[in-house]
Design a protein around this motif. Structure first.
Motif, PDB file in Angstrom:
ATOM      1  N   SER A  48       3.527  10.947   3.529  1.00 55.26           N
ATOM      2  CA  SER A  48       3.180   9.930   2.529  1.00 55.26           C
ATOM      3  C   SER A  48       1.671   9.743   2.430  1.00 55.26           C
ATOM      4  CB  SER A  48       3.836   8.595   2.877  1.00 55.26           C
ATOM      5  OG  SER A  48       5.233   8.672   2.742  1.00 55.26           O
ATOM      6  N   VAL A  49       1.196   9.688   1.207  1.00 48.31           N
ATOM      7  CA  VAL A  49      -0.226   9.434   0.939  1.00 48.31           C
ATOM      8  C   VAL A  49      -0.451   7.944   0.705  1.00 48.31           C
ATOM      9  CG1 VAL A  49      -2.162   9.961  -0.609  1.00 48.31           C
ATOM     10  CG2 VAL A  49      -0.458  11.726  -0.064  1.00 48.31           C
ATOM     11  N   TYR A  50       0.543   7.288   0.128  1.00 46.02           N
ATOM     12  CA  TYR A  50       0.460   5.864  -0.155  1.00 46.02           C
ATOM     13  C   TYR A  50       1.698   5.169   0.399  1.00 46.02           C
ATOM     14  CZ  TYR A  50      -3.233   7.334  -3.299  1.00 46.02           C
ATOM     15  OH  TYR A  50      -4.391   7.881  -3.812  1.00 46.02           O
ATOM     16  N   TRP A  51       1.484   3.918   0.829  1.00 43.23           N
ATOM     17  CA  TRP A  51       2.593   3.130   1.374  1.00 43.23           C
ATOM     18  C   TRP A  51       2.567   1.753   0.738  1.00 43.23           C
ATOM     19  CZ3 TRP A  51       3.447   2.006   7.343  1.00 43.23           C
ATOM     20  CH2 TRP A  51       4.659   1.319   7.500  1.00 43.23           C
ATOM     21  N   SER A  53       4.276  -1.707   0.943  1.00 39.52           N
ATOM     22  CA  SER A  53       5.081  -2.517   1.851  1.00 39.52           C
ATOM     23  C   SER A  53       5.260  -3.888   1.218  1.00 39.52           C
ATOM     24  CB  SER A  53       4.371  -2.653   3.203  1.00 39.52           C
ATOM     25  OG  SER A  53       4.974  -3.647   4.003  1.00 39.52           O
ATOM     26  N   GLU A  54       6.503  -4.274   0.996  1.00 42.14           N
ATOM     27  CA  GLU A  54       6.755  -5.487   0.238  1.00 42.14           C
ATOM     28  C   GLU A  54       6.910  -6.714   1.115  1.00 42.14           C
ATOM     29  OE1 GLU A  54       8.998  -6.714  -3.764  1.00 42.14           O
ATOM     30  OE2 GLU A  54      10.209  -5.549  -2.366  1.00 42.14           O
ATOM     31  N   ARG A  55       5.942  -7.626   0.979  1.00 42.94           N
ATOM     32  CA  ARG A  55       6.013  -8.994   1.487  1.00 42.94           C
ATOM     33  C   ARG A  55       5.869  -9.133   2.985  1.00 42.94           C
ATOM     34  NH1 ARG A  55      10.439 -11.837  -2.607  1.00 42.94           N
ATOM     35  NH2 ARG A  55       9.573 -10.889  -4.486  1.00 42.94           N
ATOM     36  N   ALA A  56       6.494  -8.278   3.781  1.00 39.80           N
ATOM     37  CA  ALA A  56       6.421  -8.406   5.232  1.00 39.80           C
ATOM     38  C   ALA A  56       6.892  -7.108   5.862  1.00 39.80           C
ATOM     39  CB  ALA A  56       7.274  -9.580   5.719  1.00 39.80           C
ATOM     40  N   GLY A  57       6.686  -7.031   7.165  1.00 39.90           N
ATOM     41  CA  GLY A  57       7.112  -5.852   7.902  1.00 39.90           C
ATOM     42  C   GLY A  57       5.979  -5.336   8.764  1.00 39.90           C
ATOM     43  N   LEU A  58       6.192  -5.292  10.068  1.00 39.50           N
ATOM     44  CA  LEU A  58       5.145  -4.904  11.000  1.00 39.50           C
ATOM     45  C   LEU A  58       4.688  -3.472  10.739  1.00 39.50           C
ATOM     46  CD1 LEU A  58       3.490  -5.588  13.534  1.00 39.50           C
ATOM     47  CD2 LEU A  58       5.382  -4.655  14.898  1.00 39.50           C
ATOM     48  N   ILE A  59       3.391  -3.325  10.544  1.00 38.23           N
ATOM     49  CA  ILE A  59       2.770  -2.009  10.428  1.00 38.23           C
ATOM     50  C   ILE A  59       1.762  -1.923  11.563  1.00 38.23           C
ATOM     51  CG2 ILE A  59       1.425  -0.472   8.955  1.00 38.23           C
ATOM     52  CD1 ILE A  59       2.595  -1.837   6.528  1.00 38.23           C
ATOM     53  N   ASP A  60       2.210  -1.398  12.691  1.00 38.46           N
ATOM     54  CA  ASP A  60       1.378  -1.398  13.889  1.00 38.46           C
ATOM     55  C   ASP A  60       0.578  -0.105  14.005  1.00 38.46           C
ATOM     56  OD1 ASP A  60       3.249   0.491  14.699  1.00 38.46           O
ATOM     57  OD2 ASP A  60       4.257  -0.859  16.114  1.00 38.46           O
ATOM     58  N   ALA A  67       1.056   8.650  10.506  1.00 38.49           N
ATOM     59  CA  ALA A  67       1.016   8.953   9.070  1.00 38.49           C
ATOM     60  C   ALA A  67      -0.294   9.675   8.778  1.00 38.49           C
ATOM     61  CB  ALA A  67       1.130   7.667   8.268  1.00 38.49           C
ATOM     62  N   PRO A  68      -0.364  10.969   9.022  1.00 41.61           N
ATOM     63  CA  PRO A  68      -1.638  11.699   8.969  1.00 41.61           C
ATOM     64  C   PRO A  68      -2.282  11.771   7.589  1.00 41.61           C
ATOM     65  CG  PRO A  68       0.211  13.230   9.186  1.00 41.61           C
ATOM     66  CD  PRO A  68       0.768  11.851   9.395  1.00 41.61           C
ATOM     67  N   HIS A  69      -1.492  11.640   6.529  1.00 44.08           N
ATOM     68  CA  HIS A  69      -2.031  11.802   5.173  1.00 44.08           C
ATOM     69  C   HIS A  69      -2.278  10.460   4.462  1.00 44.08           C
ATOM     70  CE1 HIS A  69      -1.040  16.004   5.663  1.00 44.08           C
ATOM     71  NE2 HIS A  69       0.206  15.684   5.939  1.00 44.08           N
ATOM     72  N   LEU A  70      -1.989   9.362   5.136  1.00 39.69           N
ATOM     73  CA  LEU A  70      -2.023   8.045   4.490  1.00 39.69           C
ATOM     74  C   LEU A  70      -3.445   7.655   4.082  1.00 39.69           C
ATOM     75  CD1 LEU A  70       0.167   5.932   3.827  1.00 39.69           C
ATOM     76  CD2 LEU A  70      -0.451   4.746   5.942  1.00 39.69           C
ATOM     77  N   LYS A  71      -3.575   7.173   2.824  1.00 39.73           N
ATOM     78  CA  LYS A  71      -4.879   6.762   2.305  1.00 39.73           C
ATOM     79  C   LYS A  71      -4.937   5.275   1.954  1.00 39.73           C
ATOM     80  CE  LYS A  71      -6.062  11.281   0.334  1.00 39.73           C
ATOM     81  NZ  LYS A  71      -6.411  12.019  -0.923  1.00 39.73           N
ATOM     82  N   LEU A  72      -3.772   4.679   1.664  1.00 46.50           N
ATOM     83  CA  LEU A  72      -3.757   3.274   1.249  1.00 46.50           C
ATOM     84  C   LEU A  72      -2.447   2.626   1.669  1.00 46.50           C
ATOM     85  CD1 LEU A  72      -4.653   0.753  -0.440  1.00 46.50           C
ATOM     86  CD2 LEU A  72      -3.653   1.894  -2.447  1.00 46.50           C
ATOM     87  N   ILE A  73      -2.573   1.450   2.277  1.00 47.74           N
ATOM     88  CA  ILE A  73      -1.413   0.588   2.519  1.00 47.74           C
ATOM     89  C   ILE A  73      -1.501  -0.565   1.531  1.00 47.74           C
ATOM     90  CG2 ILE A  73      -0.223  -0.918   4.152  1.00 47.74           C
ATOM     91  CD1 ILE A  73      -1.491   0.773   6.407  1.00 47.74           C
ATOM     92  N   GLN A  74      -0.549  -0.642   0.634  1.00 52.87           N
ATOM     93  CA  GLN A  74      -0.521  -1.685  -0.396  1.00 52.87           C
ATOM     94  C   GLN A  74       0.560  -2.699  -0.048  1.00 52.87           C
ATOM     95  OE1 GLN A  74      -2.337  -2.385  -3.567  1.00 52.87           O
ATOM     96  NE2 GLN A  74      -1.299  -4.205  -2.774  1.00 52.87           N
ATOM     97  N   ARG A  75       0.147  -3.885   0.339  1.00 45.79           N
ATOM     98  CA  ARG A  75       1.107  -4.954   0.615  1.00 45.79           C
ATOM     99  C   ARG A  75       1.370  -5.737  -0.666  1.00 45.79           C
ATOM    100  NH1 ARG A  75       2.487  -7.655   5.071  1.00 45.79           N
ATOM    101  NH2 ARG A  75       3.245  -5.607   5.664  1.00 45.79           N
ATOM    102  N   LEU A  76       2.639  -5.794  -1.066  1.00 43.01           N
ATOM    103  CA  LEU A  76       3.023  -6.652  -2.187  1.00 43.01           C
ATOM    104  C   LEU A  76       3.309  -8.030  -1.623  1.00 43.01           C
ATOM    105  CD1 LEU A  76       5.407  -4.341  -4.262  1.00 43.01           C
ATOM    106  CD2 LEU A  76       2.919  -4.595  -4.406  1.00 43.01           C
ATOM    107  N   GLY A  77       2.518  -8.990  -2.022  1.00 43.65           N
ATOM    108  CA  GLY A  77       2.578 -10.319  -1.430  1.00 43.65           C
ATOM    109  C   GLY A  77       1.227 -10.651  -0.838  1.00 43.65           C
ATOM    110  N   ALA A  96      -4.798  -3.304   1.040  1.00 39.62           N
ATOM    111  CA  ALA A  96      -4.941  -4.335   0.010  1.00 39.62           C
ATOM    112  C   ALA A  96      -3.638  -5.112  -0.094  1.00 39.62           C
ATOM    113  CB  ALA A  96      -5.289  -3.709  -1.339  1.00 39.62           C
ATOM    114  N   TYR A  97      -3.757  -6.360  -0.510  1.00 36.27           N
ATOM    115  CA  TYR A  97      -2.559  -7.133  -0.835  1.00 36.27           C
ATOM    116  C   TYR A  97      -2.532  -7.354  -2.336  1.00 36.27           C
ATOM    117  CZ  TYR A  97      -5.422 -11.405  -1.275  1.00 36.27           C
ATOM    118  OH  TYR A  97      -6.338 -12.335  -1.663  1.00 36.27           O
ATOM    119  N   LEU A  98      -1.405  -7.805  -2.854  1.00 30.76           N
ATOM    120  CA  LEU A  98      -1.280  -8.028  -4.290  1.00 30.76           C
ATOM    121  C   LEU A  98      -0.347  -9.211  -4.529  1.00 30.76           C
ATOM    122  CD1 LEU A  98      -2.328  -6.677  -6.912  1.00 30.76           C
ATOM    123  CD2 LEU A  98      -0.145  -5.491  -7.048  1.00 30.76           C
TER     124      LEU A  98
END
Length: 336
Positions: A48-51, A53-60, A67-77, A96-98
């Protein structure tokens, strides 16, 4: 055209999952997972390049490192306290959050419901529009001539300094708390998984059991989703627990509430009022006992499931920051 692998983790039901997938832009290859187990989540993160994550959920740290290719974690909420920002920053991953417009509109509606009941807005409006002569002769108002509370209302309350309890403290509850934090309310909440101390301190939240909230709060807000565990869970026993004179506000699932029991609690005077935006049967049926209370002039506010209604651009907004990142544009609500 390059299609970017995008993981979308959510708690949405099938209907809303379908809407989210249909809204995905063609640049993205979206895998949508509802409450995935650890093995499924890790497998999806591998490419995954983008993730999203809606509203909650531990991302430790471990998840981020796997996640070697990840560029952005987008939290909805609004909440990002459960994301390991230090590890993300070290890896060069943007976070970022939204805020969710429909959620914010529901939160505003909930506060409106509570204020209408506390201020008895519908009842006092009727006094004003009746323009009755029973309150004495009228005089033109000036700096020193006015007739404060001419109808002698004595049961108008306030949200200031009130004990407010939220049942079902998801993203809507967070938005409600965000707006009430400056009102000097005492904010209690209940949810299956307690928030972190950092979130509680940030919003001035006090964790309590459902029973404690029902017994102690001046305002009880129902935001519970529907499940076999919550079905009709706010019943006669629940309303009997509530403080005499408390008010009940609901924008959660309609089927969570025993409407006949709620109507009886208001009719008997146990509760000072009730406001609902959702119902067990929708559209609301003419034999709903709460409708009779409205017609009798009781302190009841019923709205036709419009709390979230408005001019939202739709679910395409969920993907807006990812498209910005692809184009090299500044991100909205970026944390790191």
């Amino acid at each position: 055209m390059t299609r970017y692998k995008t993981l979308f983790t959510t708690q949405r039901g099938e209907r809303h999952q379908k809407i989210a997938l249909e809204a995905a832009p063609p640049e993205l290859d979206v895998t949508l997972l509802r409450d995935p187990d650890s093995a499924t989540l890790r497998a999806a993160l591998e490419d995954s390049v983008y993730w999203i994550s809606e509203r909650a959920g531990l991302i430790d740290a471990q998840l981020i490192l796997e996640a070697p290719h990840l560029k952005l974690i987008q939290r909805l909420g609004r909440l990002t306290e459960d994301i390991d920002l230090n590890t993300a920053k070290a890896r060069g991953i943007a976070v970022a959050y939204l805020p969710i417009p429909s959620v914010i509109r529901v939160a505003e509606h909930v506060i409106m419901q509570a204020l209408v009941l506390a201020k008895r807005a519908k009842q006092v409006e009727q006094v004003a529009v009746a323009a009755s002569g029973e309150w004495g002769d009228a005089a033109r108002t000036t700096e020193d001539v006015f007739n404060y509370n001419w109808s002698q209302q004595t049961d108008i309350a306030t949200l200031w300094d009130a004990k407010v309890g939220i049942l079902g403290m998801g993203e809507i509850g967070i938005e409600v708390a965000t707006r009430l934090v400056g009102w000097e309310c005492v904010l209690f909440y209940h949810k299956r998984s307690r928030y972190s101390e950092a979130i509680e301190d940030k919003l001035g939240l006090l964790y309590a059991s459902k029973k404690q909230i029902l017994k102690s709060c001046d305002v009880v807000i129902n935001l519970l989703p529907y499940s076999r565990y919550t079905d009709q869970s706010l019943d006669a026993e629940s309303f009997a627990m509530m403080k005499p004179g408390a008010i009940f506000v609901s924008a959660g699932s309609g089927s969570v509430i025993d409407e006949a029991a709620l109507a009886e609690a208001v009719k008997s005077g146990k509760l000072a009022g009730a406001a609902l935006d959702t119902y067990e049967y929708e559209p609301i049926q003419p034999d709903n006992p709460l409708i009779a209370l409205v017609r009798e002039g009781k302190n009841v506010l019923l709205t036709p499931h419009t709390a979230a209604a408005g001019g939202d651009a739709g679910r395409t907004r969920d993907y807006e920051n990812i498209l910005r990142h692809i184009k090299g544009e500044p991100l909205k609500y970026q944390v790191i």
